[in-house]
Write an enzyme that holds these catalytic residues in place. Structure first.
Site, PDB file in Angstrom:
ATOM      1  N   LYS A 126      41.029  12.319  65.418  1.00  0.00           N
ATOM      2  CA  LYS A 126      41.707  11.034  65.152  1.00  0.00           C
ATOM      3  C   LYS A 126      40.669   9.927  64.949  1.00  0.00           C
ATOM      4  O   LYS A 126      39.585  10.207  64.449  1.00  0.00           O
ATOM      5  CB  LYS A 126      42.684  10.690  66.281  1.00  0.00           C
ATOM      6  CG  LYS A 126      43.609  11.856  66.618  1.00  0.00           C
ATOM      7  CD  LYS A 126      44.788  11.438  67.444  1.00  0.00           C
ATOM      8  CE  LYS A 126      45.580  12.666  67.862  1.00  0.00           C
ATOM      9  NZ  LYS A 126      46.871  12.338  68.421  1.00  0.00           N
ATOM     10  N   HIS A 153      50.249  14.365  59.302  1.00  0.00           N
ATOM     11  CA  HIS A 153      50.271  14.149  60.756  1.00  0.00           C
ATOM     12  C   HIS A 153      51.317  13.079  61.085  1.00  0.00           C
ATOM     13  O   HIS A 153      51.497  12.121  60.324  1.00  0.00           O
ATOM     14  CB  HIS A 153      48.890  13.719  61.256  1.00  0.00           C
ATOM     15  CG  HIS A 153      48.780  13.762  62.741  1.00  0.00           C
ATOM     16  ND1 HIS A 153      49.275  12.755  63.543  1.00  0.00           N
ATOM     17  CD2 HIS A 153      48.278  14.696  63.579  1.00  0.00           C
ATOM     18  CE1 HIS A 153      49.071  13.087  64.807  1.00  0.00           C
ATOM     19  NE2 HIS A 153      48.465  14.253  64.854  1.00  0.00           N
ATOM     20  N   GLU A 193      54.122  20.122  65.508  1.00  0.00           N
ATOM     21  CA  GLU A 193      53.739  19.156  66.536  1.00  0.00           C
ATOM     22  C   GLU A 193      54.947  18.292  66.887  1.00  0.00           C
ATOM     23  O   GLU A 193      55.244  17.320  66.182  1.00  0.00           O
ATOM     24  CB  GLU A 193      52.616  18.259  66.006  1.00  0.00           C
ATOM     25  CG  GLU A 193      51.374  19.018  65.607  1.00  0.00           C
ATOM     26  CD  GLU A 193      50.137  18.123  65.697  1.00  0.00           C
ATOM     27  OE1 GLU A 193      49.217  18.484  66.440  1.00  0.00           O
ATOM     28  OE2 GLU A 193      50.103  17.074  65.042  1.00  0.00           O
ATOM     29  N   GLY A 201      49.919  13.367  72.620  1.00  0.00           N
ATOM     30  CA  GLY A 201      49.226  12.339  73.391  1.00  0.00           C
ATOM     31  C   GLY A 201      50.012  11.828  74.586  1.00  0.00           C
ATOM     32  O   GLY A 201      49.672  10.815  75.174  1.00  0.00           O
TER      33      GLY A 201
HETATM   34  C1  PEP Z   1      47.510  15.770  67.576  1.00  0.00           C
HETATM   35  O1  PEP Z   1      47.590  14.585  67.397  1.00  0.00           O
HETATM   36  O2  PEP Z   1      47.318  16.532  66.601  1.00  0.00           O
HETATM   37  C2  PEP Z   1      47.647  16.269  68.941  1.00  0.00           C
HETATM   38  C3  PEP Z   1      48.112  17.462  69.141  1.00  0.00           C
HETATM   39  O3  PEP Z   1      47.288  15.398  69.959  1.00  0.00           O
HETATM   40  P1  PEP Z   1      47.224  15.689  71.551  1.00  0.00           P
HETATM   41  O4  PEP Z   1      46.627  17.071  71.701  1.00  0.00           O
HETATM   42  O5  PEP Z   1      46.342  14.633  72.083  1.00  0.00           O
HETATM   43  O6  PEP Z   1      48.618  15.634  72.030  1.00  0.00           O
END
Ligand code: PEP
Length: 251
Positions: free
Chosen positions: A11, A96, A168, A174
């Site tokens: 990120k 994303h 995701e 996060g």
């Molecule tokens: C991401 O943003 O791709 C992600 C999975 O973040 P985190 O592992 O911090 O939840």
């Protein structure tokens, strides 16, 4: 056989110097290791060329976190797929949830980005996932199916075969809140079914589907043990070489 993959998404973190140091650390950790999965880091645009110079891409793949939906021209501040490829990177994260949510990326835009990535021999890591409200009101399967159909189902079977998917759930990114291994498996199996309906069983069986959302060394083994979970897209935990390697070694 589809590939197992652990990919870091840094990120908007690390200065160039910090990023190069972190990449070197991961590269070093992989030197003597024989991980049972491919390992990739997706890093800020500014870091790509410098990191390419210090890692062995036979062991550690390199990717960008985004690319533009145009090839070149008057798009101040944008970075194109040919530019990303020219740094030596071979992957690009597309779609994303942070790009969809904060930068208004729609399926129409993502379709262009996917086409340009493939044209430039970049492997898209294409993200899909529902928000909390959609999880709670039970529409999550439809939401994810629509995201895949709208941005990817225009592709030929050959091109679709070049895509890595990352499921995701936005409510798990996060937040420290991970989907349970059963929730992840249910969705991954559903996604594989959606792909099979469009492209056939063989393409579906060969597509790597990663899980992303608060994945850590402590929960990665259960998640990766599920038959349709082919690895992880890792945000926060990829910013520390030891925890990232802990997830790599969960396979
Ligand atoms: C991401 O943003 O791709 C992600 C999975 O973040 P985190 O592992 O911090 O939840």
């Amino acid at each position: 056989m589809r590939k197992k993959i652990v990919a870091g998404n840094w990120k908007m973190n690390t200065t160039l110097q910090e990023g190069v140091a972190l990449a070197k650390e991961v590269n070093e950790a992989l030197k003597g290791a024989e991980p049972k999965c491919d390992v990739v880091i997706a890093v800020p645009f500014t870091h790509l060329a410098s990191i390419n110079a210090v890692i062995d891409q036979n062991k550690l793949g390199l990717g960008a976190e985004n690319c533009a939906d145009h090839k070149s021209g008057a798009y101040t501040g944008e970075v194109s797929a040919p530019m990303v490829a020219s740094t030596g990177a071979t992957y690009v994260i597309l779609g994303h949830s942070e790009r969809r949510q904060y930068y208004g990326e729609t399926s129409e835009i993502l379709k262009e980005k996917v086409a340009l990535a493939l044209e430039n021999k970049l492997t898209p890591i294409f993200c899909i996932g529902e928000v909390l409200e959609e999880r709670e009101n039970g529409t999550y399967n439809d939401v994810v199916k629509k995201q895949i159909e709208e941005a990817l189902f225009n592709l030929s079977a050959e091109d679709f075969g070049k895509i890595i998917l990352a499921y995701e759930p936005v409510w798990a990114i996060g937040t420290g809140k991970t989907a349970t291994d059963d929730q992840a498996e249910d969705m991954h199996a559903f996604i594989r079914g959606v792909i099979a309906d469009r492209y056939g069983k063989e393409v579906a069986e060969n597509t790597s589907i990663l899980y992303g959302g608060s994945c850590k060394p402590s929960n990665a083994p259960q998640l990766f043990a599920k038959p349709d979970v082919d690895g992880g897209l890792i945000g926060g935990a990829s910013l520390d070489a030891e925890s990232f390697m802990g997830i790599v070694n969960a396979f």
